[in-house]
Design a protein around this motif. Structure first.
Motif, short mmCIF file in Angstrom:
data_model
loop_
_atom_site.label_atom_id
_atom_site.label_comp_id
_atom_site.label_asym_id
_atom_site.label_seq_id
_atom_site.Cartn_x
_atom_site.Cartn_y
_atom_site.Cartn_z
N GLU A 159 41.86 31.71 54.59
CA GLU A 159 40.68 30.97 54.12
C GLU A 159 40.96 30.26 52.81
O GLU A 159 40.57 29.10 52.61
N SER A 160 41.65 30.95 51.90
CA SER A 160 41.97 30.34 50.61
C SER A 160 42.95 29.18 50.78
O SER A 160 42.85 28.16 50.10
N CYS A 161 43.90 29.35 51.70
CA CYS A 161 44.86 28.29 51.98
C CYS A 161 44.15 27.03 52.48
O CYS A 161 44.45 25.91 52.04
N SER A 194 42.32 41.33 46.90
CA SER A 194 41.35 40.97 45.86
C SER A 194 42.05 40.62 44.56
O SER A 194 41.42 40.13 43.62
N GLY A 195 43.38 40.90 44.47
CA GLY A 195 44.14 40.47 43.30
C GLY A 195 44.55 41.58 42.36
O GLY A 195 45.10 41.31 41.31
N SER A 196 44.30 42.84 42.72
CA SER A 196 44.68 43.95 41.84
C SER A 196 45.17 45.11 42.68
O SER A 196 44.46 45.56 43.59
N PHE A 197 46.39 45.60 42.41
CA PHE A 197 46.91 46.74 43.17
C PHE A 197 48.00 47.42 42.37
O PHE A 197 48.54 46.87 41.40
N GLY A 198 48.33 48.61 42.77
CA GLY A 198 49.35 49.38 42.07
C GLY A 198 50.69 49.28 42.77
O GLY A 198 50.76 49.22 43.99
N GLY A 199 51.77 49.29 42.01
CA GLY A 199 53.10 49.25 42.62
C GLY A 199 54.10 48.48 41.79
O GLY A 199 53.97 48.38 40.56
N LEU A 200 55.10 47.92 42.47
CA LEU A 200 56.20 47.22 41.81
C LEU A 200 56.10 45.72 41.93
O LEU A 200 56.73 44.99 41.17
N PHE A 250 48.06 33.55 47.94
CA PHE A 250 46.71 33.09 48.27
C PHE A 250 45.76 34.29 48.28
O PHE A 250 45.83 35.14 49.17
N GLN A 251 44.89 34.33 47.26
CA GLN A 251 43.92 35.41 47.12
C GLN A 251 42.51 34.85 47.28
O GLN A 251 42.32 33.66 47.54
N GLN A 252 41.52 35.72 47.08
CA GLN A 252 40.13 35.33 47.35
C GLN A 252 39.68 34.10 46.57
O GLN A 252 38.92 33.29 47.08
N HIS A 253 40.16 33.96 45.33
CA HIS A 253 39.64 32.90 44.47
C HIS A 253 40.64 31.76 44.25
O HIS A 253 40.44 30.93 43.36
N THR A 254 41.69 31.71 45.06
CA THR A 254 42.72 30.70 44.84
C THR A 254 42.17 29.29 44.97
O THR A 254 42.53 28.40 44.19
#
Length: 453
Positions: free
Chosen positions: A245-247, A95-101, A206-210
């Motif tokens: 799908e976004s691709c 979805s475009g948001s996550f925690g990490g490096l 490639f994310q949901q809104h790309t």
């Protein structure tokens, strides 16, 4: 008598050999024909023995999860069991948001290896590069860890610290990167005008809104250039993939017309629903201005599909170095306890029938990245899907091979300004300028178009 004795010994030896062969054949037959129930009984026996006799008490849940993890890891590098928390984080990441490096990782020769850092993340800003081997996470060796275990060690609360020890080709000593974890709001793409009439769209994931973001970027680029583009560069370097799908939405903006939707990619697997042909949707299309697509060894999965589709339809010239070669389809299945199963169920094929798996996309024009300050090619080698342990191999039969690529001169003309640090981008813009001068567009007329089905 002696002759009889020898004959007896000979016949006895032959008889014993025949009996041994027959016994061996029966053993092989029993082994080959062992039923599924026999293997389930064997599994129960091993679990029971470990539970009873192992030096320390082991939780049955841990044993079962480890068995499932090992089973899937033995199939290929991309099939995996995802416990509830990592599975939830994977969905958040899409979805475009996550925690990490901000690192895409895989296993290469049993080593935890970086496929690509994600742009504008702690790992990217620190200078971590594709093909870096992560040797330690906070002074704990990574050898023997699964990808899921390594990811769990690198994840944590925003603002907390983690140190990665990196082994890099050409570096005599390990490189140490102190990083601060962040909640990463990844941007699917960036765009800008390179010079009047020429635009750049850099797709990092490639994310949901790309698909919608690419359309908006192209409209803004036209607005910056008096309503018309003379050429476009689509930068897919170090793009690890994402949502198919976004691709296809992005590809559909450039492929097909009112009479022909245009094939983007096909998938082939064992189950009927794994065999699909994905085509461009009917809708607005971009004008036939020249396009150059930039790829490299970090270009993988969905980004390879986009590059291959534009290449096969003669809609773009692909430039750079060989892509990663991740051409397998993973279906994500939600399990009962909130965990997930990521299982390889099919393989990708470009419109002309080329398999991407362990082969990648071959550029039309090979251009390596060059350090213009030193006027020499970078020495760090790229790695690809074919270098991964247990990668799937697709037979050559039926594949249509791309044309032999042209190679650009090794001694570059030195660009000025913001392009000075990116030789591949400079050469892409140089090519677009040349096409404009020659009034050559790479999109053939309708009756000449190579339109594979």
């Amino acid at each position: 008598m002696q002759r009889v004795k020898r004959f007896f010994l000979l016949t006895t030896g032959v008889t014993i050999a025949i009996l041994a062969v027959m016994a061996s054949m029966q053993f092989v037959k029993r082994t080959v024909t062992r039923s599924d129930q026999d293997y389930l009984n064997l599994f129960r026996q091993v679990i029971g023995t470990v539970d009873k006799s192992y030096v320390e008490k082991v939780e049955p849940k841990k044993l079962m999860q480890s068995a499932i993890t090992g089973m899937l890891a033995s199939l290929d590098p991309h099939s995996a069991y995802l416990p509830p928390e990592p599975f939830k984080e994977m969905n958040i990441q899409m979805s475009g948001s996550f925690g990490g490096l901000g690192i895409e990782i895989t296993m290469k020769d049993g080593k935890l290896t970086v496929v690509s850092p994600i742009e504008d993340t702690p790992a990217f800003r620190a200078g971590i590069k594709p093909n870096d081997h992560i040797a330690k996470i906070d002074d704990k060796p990574t050898r023997g860890l699964t990808i899921t275990e390594a990811v769990n060690r690198m994840r944590g609360k925003q603002g907390t610290k983690v140190t990665l020890s990196i082994l890099r080709e050409g570096s005599p000593t390990p490189l140490v990167f102190p990083l601060v974890r962040a909640t990463i709001q990844t941007k699917s793409l960036k765009f800008r005008t390179l010079e009047p009439g020429y635009g750049l769209v850099r797709i990092s994931h490639f994310q949901q809104h790309t698909g919608d973001e690419v359309v908006a970027a192209l409209d803004k680029l036209r607005g910056q250039n008096d309503g018309t583009l003379k050429g476009l560069i689509i930068d897919l370097r170090n793009n690890p993939g994402g949502l198919l799908e976004s691709c296809t939405q992005v590809a559909g903006r450039f492929i097909g017309d009112r009479l022909d939707n245009g094939l983007i990619v096909s998938t082939r697997g064992r189950l009927p629903d794994a065999n699909q042909q994905l085509t461009a949707s009917i809708g607005p299309k971009e004008p036939p201005y020249p396009i150059v697509v930039l790829i490299n060894g970090g270009t993988a999965s969905a980004s390879e599909i986009l590059a291959g589709a534009l290449q096969d339809h003669k809609r773009a010239i692909v430039m750079g170095t060989q892509s990663f070669g991740k051409g397998s389809v993973q279906s994500v299945i939600t399990l009962r306890d909130g965990a997930g199963l990521k299982l390889t169920t099919a393989l990708y094929y470009t419109p002309s029938g080329r398999s991407i798996q362990a082969k990648g996309i071959t550029p039309d024009i090979v251009v390596g990245n060059i350090d213009l300050k030193e006027a020499k090619k970078q020495t760090t080698p790229e790695f690809h899907e074919k270098d991964l342990d247990g990668h799937m191999i697709v037979p050559e039969k039926g594949d249509t091979q791309p044309p032999s690529p042209a190679t650009r001169p090794s001694t570059p003309a030195k660009p000025d300004g913001e392009l000075a640090g990116d030789y591949q981008l400079f050469r892409a813009l140089e090519l677009l300028r040349g096409l404009d001068v020659m009034a050559v567009a790479p999109l053939p007329r309708k009756n000449d178009r190579h339109n594979p089905r």
